[in-house]
Design a protein around this motif. Sequence first.
Motif, PDB file in Angstrom:
ATOM      1  N   ARG A  95     -14.518   8.232   5.182  1.00 52.66           N
ATOM      2  CA  ARG A  95     -13.880   7.030   5.706  1.00 52.66           C
ATOM      3  C   ARG A  95     -12.521   7.346   6.329  1.00 52.66           C
ATOM      4  O   ARG A  95     -12.157   6.807   7.371  1.00 52.66           O
ATOM      5  N   ALA A  96     -11.747   8.219   5.688  1.00 55.05           N
ATOM      6  CA  ALA A  96     -10.442   8.612   6.221  1.00 55.05           C
ATOM      7  C   ALA A  96     -10.593   9.273   7.585  1.00 55.05           C
ATOM      8  O   ALA A  96      -9.855   8.963   8.530  1.00 55.05           O
ATOM      9  N   LEU A 135      -4.020   3.603   6.043  1.00 59.28           N
ATOM     10  CA  LEU A 135      -5.206   3.492   5.197  1.00 59.28           C
ATOM     11  C   LEU A 135      -5.897   4.844   5.078  1.00 59.28           C
ATOM     12  O   LEU A 135      -6.312   5.251   3.987  1.00 59.28           O
ATOM     13  N   GLY A 136      -5.999   5.560   6.173  1.00 58.77           N
ATOM     14  CA  GLY A 136      -6.601   6.891   6.143  1.00 58.77           C
ATOM     15  C   GLY A 136      -5.842   7.850   5.237  1.00 58.77           C
ATOM     16  O   GLY A 136      -6.444   8.644   4.501  1.00 58.77           O
ATOM     17  N   GLU A 137      -4.523   7.766   5.256  1.00 56.57           N
ATOM     18  CA  GLU A 137      -3.703   8.619   4.398  1.00 56.57           C
ATOM     19  C   GLU A 137      -3.949   8.327   2.919  1.00 56.57           C
ATOM     20  O   GLU A 137      -4.032   9.237   2.100  1.00 56.57           O
ATOM     21  N   VAL A 176      -5.556   1.349  -1.593  1.00 54.62           N
ATOM     22  CA  VAL A 176      -6.680   1.288  -0.647  1.00 54.62           C
ATOM     23  C   VAL A 176      -7.022  -0.175  -0.352  1.00 54.62           C
ATOM     24  O   VAL A 176      -7.219  -0.558   0.806  1.00 54.62           O
ATOM     25  N   GLU A 177      -7.085  -0.999  -1.387  1.00 49.71           N
ATOM     26  CA  GLU A 177      -7.403  -2.420  -1.187  1.00 49.71           C
ATOM     27  C   GLU A 177      -6.366  -3.096  -0.292  1.00 49.71           C
ATOM     28  O   GLU A 177      -6.724  -3.831   0.637  1.00 49.71           O
ATOM     29  N   ALA A 178      -5.088  -2.860  -0.562  1.00 53.29           N
ATOM     30  CA  ALA A 178      -4.025  -3.478   0.234  1.00 53.29           C
ATOM     31  C   ALA A 178      -4.041  -2.945   1.667  1.00 53.29           C
ATOM     32  O   ALA A 178      -3.895  -3.704   2.629  1.00 53.29           O
ATOM     33  N   GLY A 179      -4.241  -1.635   1.809  1.00 60.46           N
ATOM     34  CA  GLY A 179      -4.306  -1.044   3.146  1.00 60.46           C
ATOM     35  C   GLY A 179      -5.492  -1.544   3.937  1.00 60.46           C
ATOM     36  O   GLY A 179      -5.390  -1.804   5.146  1.00 60.46           O
ATOM     37  N   ALA A 184       0.835  -1.208   0.000  1.00 61.88           N
ATOM     38  CA  ALA A 184       0.000   0.000   0.000  1.00 61.88           C
ATOM     39  C   ALA A 184       0.869   1.258   0.000  1.00 61.88           C
ATOM     40  O   ALA A 184       0.630   2.192  -0.775  1.00 61.88           O
ATOM     41  N   HIS A 185       1.885   1.268   0.832  1.00 61.20           N
ATOM     42  CA  HIS A 185       2.783   2.431   0.923  1.00 61.20           C
ATOM     43  C   HIS A 185       3.527   2.659  -0.401  1.00 61.20           C
ATOM     44  O   HIS A 185       3.623   3.790  -0.881  1.00 61.20           O
ATOM     45  N   THR A 186       4.023   1.574  -0.988  1.00 59.73           N
ATOM     46  CA  THR A 186       4.794   1.694  -2.228  1.00 59.73           C
ATOM     47  C   THR A 186       3.910   2.129  -3.389  1.00 59.73           C
ATOM     48  O   THR A 186       4.320   2.948  -4.226  1.00 59.73           O
ATOM     49  N   LEU A 187       2.693   1.627  -3.435  1.00 60.60           N
ATOM     50  CA  LEU A 187       1.758   2.064  -4.480  1.00 60.60           C
ATOM     51  C   LEU A 187       1.431   3.551  -4.332  1.00 60.60           C
ATOM     52  O   LEU A 187       1.333   4.273  -5.326  1.00 60.60           O
TER      53      LEU A 187
END
Length: 146
Positions: A138-139, A119-121, A95-98, A75-78
């Motif tokens: 949601r965030a 995930l919020g970020e 978002v899916e990975a997070g 998620a971070h790398t994407l």
Amino acid sequence: MNGPVDLWRRIADAAPDDPAGRTRARAILALMLVQRFGRGGPRQDLDDAVGLLRGAVAALPPEHPDRVQHLANLAHTLRMRWSQDSGEHDLDEAVEAGQAAAEATPLDDPGRAAALFSLGEVLAARFRLTGRDADLDRAIGLQRKR
């Protein structure tokens, strides 16, 4: 930074054929590539890191303890790659990975707050891109849960 990347590439290539050992080595290689990119490395480092992390996630069953960290790193790398003028699809996958990382992190795990924050970020970044109120709502909700 080429030395550590080259070393981990050789380690990943020589890792035993068991999913956990090879996956762990490739995930570390992915993190080395992300670090090198952050220090002025080529964009290809992010593309390679995303591929390695996708493979790490796919190689492990949902209950494997390393899978959550691989999802969070993916998620971070994407998100990093999206910030380099990548398409909205990177944010969607982030978002899916997070979300998967947050859901797989037990409620009493000290890393849960970080998973929810990350995930919020990503949701906030996607809101800035698309203007979807649902992402912003949601965030904000996730930030309150931490």
